[in-house]
Each structure stands twice: as C-alpha cells, then as structure tokens.
Design an enzyme around this catalytic site. Structure first.
Site, PDB file in Angstrom:
ATOM      1  N   GLY A 255      -2.393 -51.517   6.007  1.00 58.55           N
ATOM      2  CA  GLY A 255      -3.103 -50.643   5.065  1.00 58.55           C
ATOM      3  C   GLY A 255      -2.385 -50.645   3.728  1.00 58.55           C
ATOM      4  O   GLY A 255      -1.905 -51.697   3.288  1.00 58.55           O
TER       5      GLY A 255
ATOM      6  N   GLY B 129       1.562 -51.018   4.190  1.00 61.40           N
ATOM      7  CA  GLY B 129       1.755 -52.309   4.854  1.00 61.40           C
ATOM      8  C   GLY B 129       1.502 -53.478   3.914  1.00 61.40           C
ATOM      9  O   GLY B 129       2.273 -54.440   3.868  1.00 61.40           O
TER      10      GLY B 129
ATOM     11  N   ALA C 299       1.073 -46.232  -2.908  1.00 60.58           N
ATOM     12  CA  ALA C 299       0.089 -47.318  -2.933  1.00 60.58           C
ATOM     13  C   ALA C 299      -1.228 -46.781  -2.401  1.00 60.58           C
ATOM     14  O   ALA C 299      -1.230 -45.890  -1.549  1.00 60.58           O
ATOM     15  CB  ALA C 299       0.566 -48.480  -2.071  1.00 60.58           C
TER      16      ALA C 299
ATOM     17  N   LYS D 148      12.038 -34.454   2.893  1.00 59.04           N
ATOM     18  CA  LYS D 148      10.691 -34.812   2.417  1.00 59.04           C
ATOM     19  C   LYS D 148       9.643 -33.976   3.163  1.00 59.04           C
ATOM     20  O   LYS D 148       8.660 -33.520   2.565  1.00 59.04           O
ATOM     21  CB  LYS D 148      10.438 -36.314   2.602  1.00 59.04           C
ATOM     22  CG  LYS D 148       9.145 -36.793   1.957  1.00 59.04           C
ATOM     23  CD  LYS D 148       9.198 -38.272   1.618  1.00 59.04           C
ATOM     24  CE  LYS D 148       8.074 -38.693   0.692  1.00 59.04           C
ATOM     25  NZ  LYS D 148       6.776 -38.815   1.338  1.00 59.04           N
TER      26      LYS D 148
ATOM     27  N   ASN E 259       1.873 -29.563   0.001  1.00 57.24           N
ATOM     28  CA  ASN E 259       0.584 -30.152   0.388  1.00 57.24           C
ATOM     29  C   ASN E 259      -0.458 -29.176   0.953  1.00 57.24           C
ATOM     30  O   ASN E 259      -1.604 -29.170   0.481  1.00 57.24           O
ATOM     31  CB  ASN E 259       0.822 -31.320   1.359  1.00 57.24           C
ATOM     32  CG  ASN E 259       1.636 -32.445   0.726  1.00 57.24           C
ATOM     33  OD1 ASN E 259       2.225 -32.274  -0.331  1.00 57.24           O
ATOM     34  ND2 ASN E 259       1.663 -33.597   1.370  1.00 57.24           N
TER      35      ASN E 259
ATOM     36  N   SER F  49      -1.060 -36.042  -1.095  1.00 57.89           N
ATOM     37  CA  SER F  49      -1.650 -36.979  -0.127  1.00 57.89           C
ATOM     38  C   SER F  49      -2.548 -36.238   0.866  1.00 57.89           C
ATOM     39  O   SER F  49      -3.603 -36.747   1.263  1.00 57.89           O
ATOM     40  CB  SER F  49      -0.549 -37.742   0.611  1.00 57.89           C
ATOM     41  OG  SER F  49       0.350 -36.839   1.207  1.00 57.89           O
TER      42      SER F  49
END
Ligand code: NAD
Ligand code: KPL
Length: 306
Positions: A12, A15, A132, A185, A193, A253
């Site tokens: 994805g 990756g 990404a 993190k 989030n 995200s």
C-alpha cells in the site's frame, strides 16, 4: 555474497514508499500480494509507482501470493495493524530459520502478536514519521519527509542489513528503546486523533480544545510512567502542542480513515492504551470517556469499532 531479497507484505502507501526506494537503489524486492486476483491485476500494470517531488518512479517488481514457495529471509510488513497477524501467518512456513521480520505499523499490540507467533524469527519493530498516500490511479505520493526508528527491545546491536536502508536513502536509526518510541507516538496519536474525529476538524483546531488535550496528556503521561516508559512520558503535553501547531493544516490519519469510510487502527491506539491502563489498575476518566465516544461515533457510521 549474493544480496538478500526483501519480501514486501502490504504493497500500500508505506509499502510502495519502501519498496520503490529499495528497488531504485538496485536492491532486490519481491511483492507478496493478498490474492490471486490482486496479483493478476498487478501483473497487467506497469508495477509500483512512487511520486516524489513531482517525479514519478515506476518499479516493475516481481510479485507472488503467500502461496508461492520462495523462501523468505527478509520480510518487510507494511499492512495495517489489524491485518498483520493474518498476513504474517500466511507466510510463516516460508520464513527461513532466523529470518528478519520488520514491522512498520502504527500503535502497539500488533508487534507483540507477531513476536509471540514467530519466536524463531528476528522480529524488528519500526516507528515512522514519513507520510505517503495512495492516489486513485494507484500511484503513491511521498507526502512527508520523516524519520524511521527501528529496533528490537533492549537490543543495542544494529543489524548489518541496515546498510540496505542507507543505500536506499531511507532516513533511519537503530534503537534499543523502540518501545519507548512506539509508546510516545501512540500517546501523541491518542491525544490528537480521536478529538479530530469527534470535532470533525484539522489538527490545528485542537488549540480551541486545549483543556481537553492537556487533561488527556496528563492521563497519558501517568500511563506511560506506569508502563515503564518514563522517558517517553517526558514533556508529552508540550510535544503534542508542538505537533498540533506543526500539522495545523492537516487532517489526522484517523480523521482521514473515518472520512473515507475505512476501518481505523483504534484497537492499536486508544483501545490499546485503555486496555493497558486497566491492566495496570489505573483509572483514566478522560481517556475512557473519549474512547467510548469514539466507539459510539464509529458504530453510528457502521465502521468497525475494533
Ligand atoms: P495501506 O492501506 O495503504 O496499505 C496496506 C496494504 O496492505 C494494502 O495494500 C493491503 O491490500 C495490504 N494487505 C493487507 N493484508 C494483506 C495480506 N494478507 N497480504 C498482502 N497484503 C496485504 O496502509 P498504509 O497507509 O501503508 O499503512 C500501513 C501502516 O503504516 C499502518 O499501520 C499505518 O498506521 C502506518 N503508517 C502509515 C503512514 C502513511 O503515511 N501512510 C505513516 C506512518 C505510519
Ligand atoms: O501521526 C499523526 C496522525 O495523524 O496519525 C499525527 C499527525 C502526529 C497526529 O496524531
């Protein structure tokens, strides 16, 4: 000695970013795709495509499914956290004794599951701040330069294969304190989030909810300390404030996953934090209330709550 191949499980966004940089540096990479139909579709196209600074790089990498017989010496796992256990189980029989398995998932929980499932492998945990995303045409855009920490808890000896990452220009560092990096993190993600999802806002708008963010940071600090990660707990609220400012224009995200109707990694983020707090006998009223509100929010939108 012949260069050892990297097998990539999870072609994805992350990756493709890793596979293309390794391939561009002349290193051998093989893709393991999730089904015969995905493989067929991939083989009909030009290969993986990475767009970096407006320049496209295409890598026509060899690909197979988990059912192939090629032995695996180095496995890079870039699935979502909730897919990791099944994906790794699918290739377990192909791993050579002492194989290296590098996990690049956000959050915590999936790493421990793989370590337990593969006691004979060298399982390496990663924490990356690179960004990404995948375009509609399947190309992946390298959207944010960042850094990747890699390590095996307590192991100070950096492995020789890190030379491949250096050759590929992937900024990284080995650390025996990888769990601290992952916890830090996770805590930042827990403070930012879910609130961006519930308030339907960009990260920067959380400066209007400073009391809530700070209260969460206090509880998360106590959790990190109780979990034996005192260093990761240091100045957490300041770090969260810095990230809210630095990423003010971005959507988190988790916000993006919910907006796109995708499953979130909640189980490896705030659910994991609440679970650890409970097992440590800690009461975290603000984190638990946020967790319940997030679960209700996802359920109301027919999204998985695990
Ligand atoms: P993604 O959804 O873009 O990619 C995951 C890929 O894994 C998909 O192509 C999927 O088909 C594949 N997959 C799932 N199960 C598989 C199986 N059994 N066999 C083979 N392939 C399988 O996800 P992503 O954005 O690349 O994120 C991967 C991990 O990296 C997540 O834990 C995420 O939180 C973390 N991460 C992502 C970013 C980012 O910018 N995208 C940044 C930091 C961390
Ligand atoms: O990592 C992030 C995410 O969106 O997942 C940041 C931007 C740091 C917010 O938690």
């Amino acid at each position: 000695m012949a260069t050892r191949s990297w097998h990539l499980l999870g072609a994805g966004s992350v990756g493709t970013l890793w596979a293309c940089r390794l391939a561009r540096a002349g290193l051998p990479v093989r893709l393991i795709l999730r089904s015969a139909s995905r493989l067929e579709q991939y083989l009909e196209g030009p290969g993986l495509r990475l767009i970096e600074n407006g320049h496209a790089f295409t890598a026509a990498l060899p690909a197979e499914t988990a059912a192939a017989a090629t032995p695996i010496e180095r496995l890079l796992v870039t699935c979502k956290a909730y897919d990791v256990a099944a994906a790794v189980a699918g290739v377990r029989q192909r791993l050579v004794p002492g194989a290296t398995v590098v996990l690049l998932q956000n959050g915590l929980g999936s790493q421990q599951a793989v370590s337990e499932a593969l006691p004979e492998a060298q399982v390496v945990y990663g924490s990356t701040t690179e960004g990404a995303w995948c375009q509609a045409d399947g190309s992946v855009v390298f959207a944010g330069q960042g850094f990747t920490w890699l390590g095996r808890p307590g192991d100070a000896q950096a492995p020789a294969w890190l030379a491949d990452l250096a050759q590929a220009g992937i900024p990284h560092q080995w650390t025996p304190h990888i769990l601290g990096r992952l916890w830090r993190k996770l805590a930042v993600n827990c403070a930012i989030n879910p609130l961006t999802v519930l308030h339907q806002c960009r990260n920067g708008a959380l400066s209007d909810h400073a009391e809530a963010v700070n209260a969460l940071c206090d509880e998360l600090t106590a959790l990190l300390q109780a979990a034996g990660q005192a260093e990761a707990a240091e100045s957490l609220a300041l770090e969260v404030e810095r990230i809210v400012t630095a990423t003010a224009a971005n959507y988190s995200s988790m916000y993006q996953d919910v907006a796109a109707g995708r499953r979130t990694e909640i189980a490896y983020l705030i659910s994991y934090a609440c679970g650890r707090a409970a097992s440590l006998g800690l009461t975290m009223p603000r984190l638990e209330a946020l967790h319940h509100r997030l679960i209700d929010y996802l359920a109301a939108r027919h999204l998985p709550t695990n």
